[in-house]
Design a protein around this motif. Structure first.
Motif, short mmCIF file in Angstrom:
data_model
loop_
_atom_site.label_atom_id
_atom_site.label_comp_id
_atom_site.label_asym_id
_atom_site.label_seq_id
_atom_site.Cartn_x
_atom_site.Cartn_y
_atom_site.Cartn_z
N THR A 1 -9.14 5.03 -3.92
CA THR A 1 -8.65 6.11 -3.05
C THR A 1 -8.99 5.84 -1.59
OG1 THR A 1 -10.66 7.41 -3.49
CG2 THR A 1 -8.74 7.84 -4.88
N ASN A 2 -10.08 5.11 -1.33
CA ASN A 2 -10.39 4.72 0.04
C ASN A 2 -9.30 3.81 0.59
OD1 ASN A 2 -11.86 2.36 1.78
ND2 ASN A 2 -12.73 4.37 2.26
N TYR A 3 -8.84 2.89 -0.25
CA TYR A 3 -7.75 2.01 0.18
C TYR A 3 -6.48 2.82 0.45
CZ TYR A 3 -3.82 -1.21 -0.18
OH TYR A 3 -2.65 -1.89 0.05
N LEU A 4 -6.13 3.70 -0.48
CA LEU A 4 -4.89 4.48 -0.32
C LEU A 4 -4.96 5.37 0.92
CD1 LEU A 4 -3.99 5.56 -3.98
CD2 LEU A 4 -3.16 3.59 -2.67
N SER A 5 -6.14 5.87 1.25
CA SER A 5 -6.30 6.71 2.44
C SER A 5 -6.07 5.92 3.72
CB SER A 5 -7.70 7.33 2.46
OG SER A 5 -7.86 8.28 1.44
N GLN A 6 -6.37 4.60 3.67
CA GLN A 6 -6.16 3.76 4.85
C GLN A 6 -4.71 3.36 5.04
OE1 GLN A 6 -9.10 0.77 5.94
NE2 GLN A 6 -10.28 1.31 4.12
N VAL A 7 -3.96 3.28 3.95
CA VAL A 7 -2.58 2.79 4.07
C VAL A 7 -1.55 3.91 4.00
CG1 VAL A 7 -3.15 0.53 3.14
CG2 VAL A 7 -2.44 2.35 1.56
N SER A 8 -1.98 5.13 3.69
CA SER A 8 -1.05 6.25 3.57
C SER A 8 -1.64 7.50 4.19
CB SER A 8 -0.71 6.50 2.09
OG SER A 8 -0.03 7.74 1.93
N GLN A 9 -1.04 7.96 5.26
CA GLN A 9 -1.50 9.19 5.90
C GLN A 9 -1.32 10.38 4.96
OE1 GLN A 9 -3.12 9.48 8.86
NE2 GLN A 9 -3.41 11.62 8.23
N GLY B 1 0.79 -1.21 0.00
CA GLY B 1 0.00 0.00 0.00
C GLY B 1 0.83 1.27 0.00
N THR B 2 1.89 1.28 0.79
CA THR B 2 2.71 2.48 0.89
C THR B 2 3.36 2.81 -0.44
OG1 THR B 2 3.16 2.03 3.23
CG2 THR B 2 4.66 3.52 2.08
N GLY C 1 -7.19 12.29 -0.37
CA GLY C 1 -8.43 11.84 0.23
C GLY C 1 -9.20 10.82 -0.59
N THR C 2 -10.43 10.58 -0.16
CA THR C 2 -11.29 9.57 -0.78
C THR C 2 -12.46 10.25 -1.47
OG1 THR C 2 -10.76 7.94 0.92
CG2 THR C 2 -12.78 7.58 -0.33
N ALA C 3 -12.66 9.94 -2.75
CA ALA C 3 -13.78 10.51 -3.49
C ALA C 3 -13.88 9.82 -4.85
CB ALA C 3 -13.61 12.02 -3.67
N THR C 4 -14.98 10.07 -5.52
CA THR C 4 -15.13 9.54 -6.88
C THR C 4 -14.28 10.31 -7.87
OG1 THR C 4 -17.06 10.96 -7.22
CG2 THR C 4 -17.48 8.71 -6.47
N SER C 5 -13.93 11.53 -7.52
CA SER C 5 -13.07 12.36 -8.36
C SER C 5 -12.18 13.20 -7.44
CB SER C 5 -13.91 13.27 -9.26
OG SER C 5 -13.10 14.03 -10.12
N VAL C 6 -10.87 13.09 -7.63
CA VAL C 6 -9.92 13.80 -6.77
C VAL C 6 -8.94 14.58 -7.64
CG1 VAL C 6 -10.07 12.07 -4.94
CG2 VAL C 6 -8.30 11.83 -6.70
N ASN C 7 -8.14 15.41 -6.99
CA ASN C 7 -7.08 16.14 -7.70
C ASN C 7 -5.85 15.23 -7.80
OD1 ASN C 7 -8.54 18.58 -8.02
ND2 ASN C 7 -8.09 19.13 -5.89
N TRP C 8 -5.79 14.52 -8.92
CA TRP C 8 -4.71 13.56 -9.10
C TRP C 8 -3.37 14.27 -9.30
CZ3 TRP C 8 -5.93 8.64 -8.21
CH2 TRP C 8 -7.27 8.24 -8.37
#
Length: 420
Positions: free
Chosen positions: A245-253, A196-197, A260-267
């Motif tokens: 992004t929900n997964y990435l939010s859990q494994v990376s502060q 994840g990291t 963050g987590t959303a259907t559309s983020v600032n990639w």
């Protein structure tokens, strides 16, 4: 004298006969014969007076025609028999249902709806336009159901309820978000490993080359090139992005804080693909690319995917079994809105999510509402046997129970719509 008398009477009688003949001839000449005919006035060419008598199943029309002359009246009757046109039977047309939303379950939905049409004649038109567009469509009442792999925001829920009342989120299946890559240097039988990291740092663009020490440490013995990593993400509002992004939010502060987590983020970068198919195509076409796609797309297109390290430290390949394991032991709420990424199950693949159909509890069209209830019940029961062949797990029994209760709560004008 007798002779004179006889001659006299002969003359008288002859005169009388002559006068009688003249008078008779004159009377006959004075009389004129007139015949009157009435012209047809109806589409059946009836003359004068028409009387109709009906017998089942054949209709018989009797037409009486009267011709009139001086001193003489004659009556003629003609009969016309016609065969009635065959009775026509009007059948109720089969209602079509329209839906729109996530590309994540689209391969499965396509097969489901094809099978359903062959069984029932009901066409289900589904547009795989992304979860965000599906939420918008059901809110705008332009479809009979929406589809999303993302949990709606409070603002989205409020908008939907204002438009059509309570909105049900009915789970249909679950699936794994696979990490696809394009690395020609990997040999046959070699499979990339990530955690994840490292994955979060690749998408944060803090790891930009394939031979970065963090990636090499996870993949001993694999030839990783000194080549730039082309990061591919969804360009549209996506439920698959939500799960990822929900997964990435859990494994990376850092990811949780910055993106963050959303259907559309600032990639942070690099390439945006429209829909899961767009991301899959970009990964296939761009050397050194990495992207996230639903497992079915990887299998169907022969795209290699990474082994992901789960919370127990095990490297797990995405599969039906490892995706199913992610839901084991999870307490499911009554509305089924729960995320199951980064499962604690040692056999679970870590990037897994449910997908839902969005349906208004109170239907405004009785016929469509009934067909929708029938479809939903079929999906939760008979259709589940088709899931595994397309790499989608069947719903857990506990999820089916909750989903069936949701379907049973659907009404029209306050009356429950019972499935067939």
């Amino acid at each position: 004298m007798l002779n004179r008398f006889n001659k006299k009477w002969i003359i008288v009688l002859t005169s009388l006969l002559l006068v009688t003949a003249i008078i008779f001839t004159a009377c006959s000449s004075a009389v004129t014969t007139t015949e009157t005919t009435t012209q047809p006035t109806s589409t059946t060419q009836a003359i004068s007076t028409t009387t109709t008598v009906t017998f089942a199943p054949v209709q018989t029309t009797s037409t009486t025609t009267t011709a009139t002359s001086t001193n003489i009246t004659s009556t003629t009757t003609s009969t016309t028999t016609t065969t009635p046109a065959p009775a026509t039977t009007t059948s109720t047309p089969v209602v079509a249902l329209n839906g729109a939303g996530g590309t994540f379950p689209a391969p499965l939905y396509t097969q489901w709806f094809s099978i359903y049409a062959s069984l029932t004649g009901v066409q289900v038109n589904y547009q795989a336009v992304g979860s965000g567009a599906g939420i918008t469509a059901i809110t705008n009442n332009t479809v009979d159901f929406g589809a999303s792999d993302a949990i709606m925001t409070s603002a989205q829920v409020a908008a939907a309820q204002a438009a059509g009342g309570p909105l049900l989120t009915i789970p249909t299946t679950m699936g794994a978000v696979a990490i696809a890559y394009n690395l020609v240097t990997l040999g046959a039988g070699q499979q990339l490993k990530l955690n994840g990291t490292v994955l979060a740092n690749i998408y944060l663009k803090t790891i930009t080359y394939w031979d970065d020490p963090a990636i090499v440490a996870l993949n001993p013995g694999i030839n990783l090139p000194h080549a730039g990593i082309a990061v591919v993400h969804r360009s549209d509002s996506s439920g698959t992005s939500y799960i990822f992004t929900n997964y990435l939010s859990q494994v990376s502060q850092q990811w949780s804080t910055q993106v963050g987590t959303a259907t559309s983020v600032n990639w942070p970068g690099d390439v945006g693909g429209s829909g899961t198919a767009g991301v899959a195509a970009d990964v296939q076409q761009i050397g050194g690319a990495i992207g996230y796609i639903e497992l079915a797309y990887a299998v169907q297109n022969n795209i290699p995917v990474a082994l992901m390290q789960n919370s127990s430290g095990n490297y797990i390949a995405p599969s039906v079994a490892s995706a199913s394991a992610a839901a084991d032991g999870v307490t499911l709420p009554a509305n089924m809105l729960v995320m199951i990424t980064n499962s604690s199950n040692p056999t679970a693949y870590p990037i897994v999510g449910f997908t839902w159909l969005l349906v208004y509890q109170n239907q405004t069209n009785q016929v469509k509402g009934q067909e929708l209830v029938n479809l939903l019940w079929w999906i939760l029961t008979r259709a589940q046997t088709n899931n595994n062949a397309l790499t989608y797990p069947q719903l857990p029994a506990s999820a089916v129970t909750i989903a069936e209760a949701e379907v049973n709560s659907i009404t029209y004008n306050g009356q429950a719509l019972h499935h067939n």
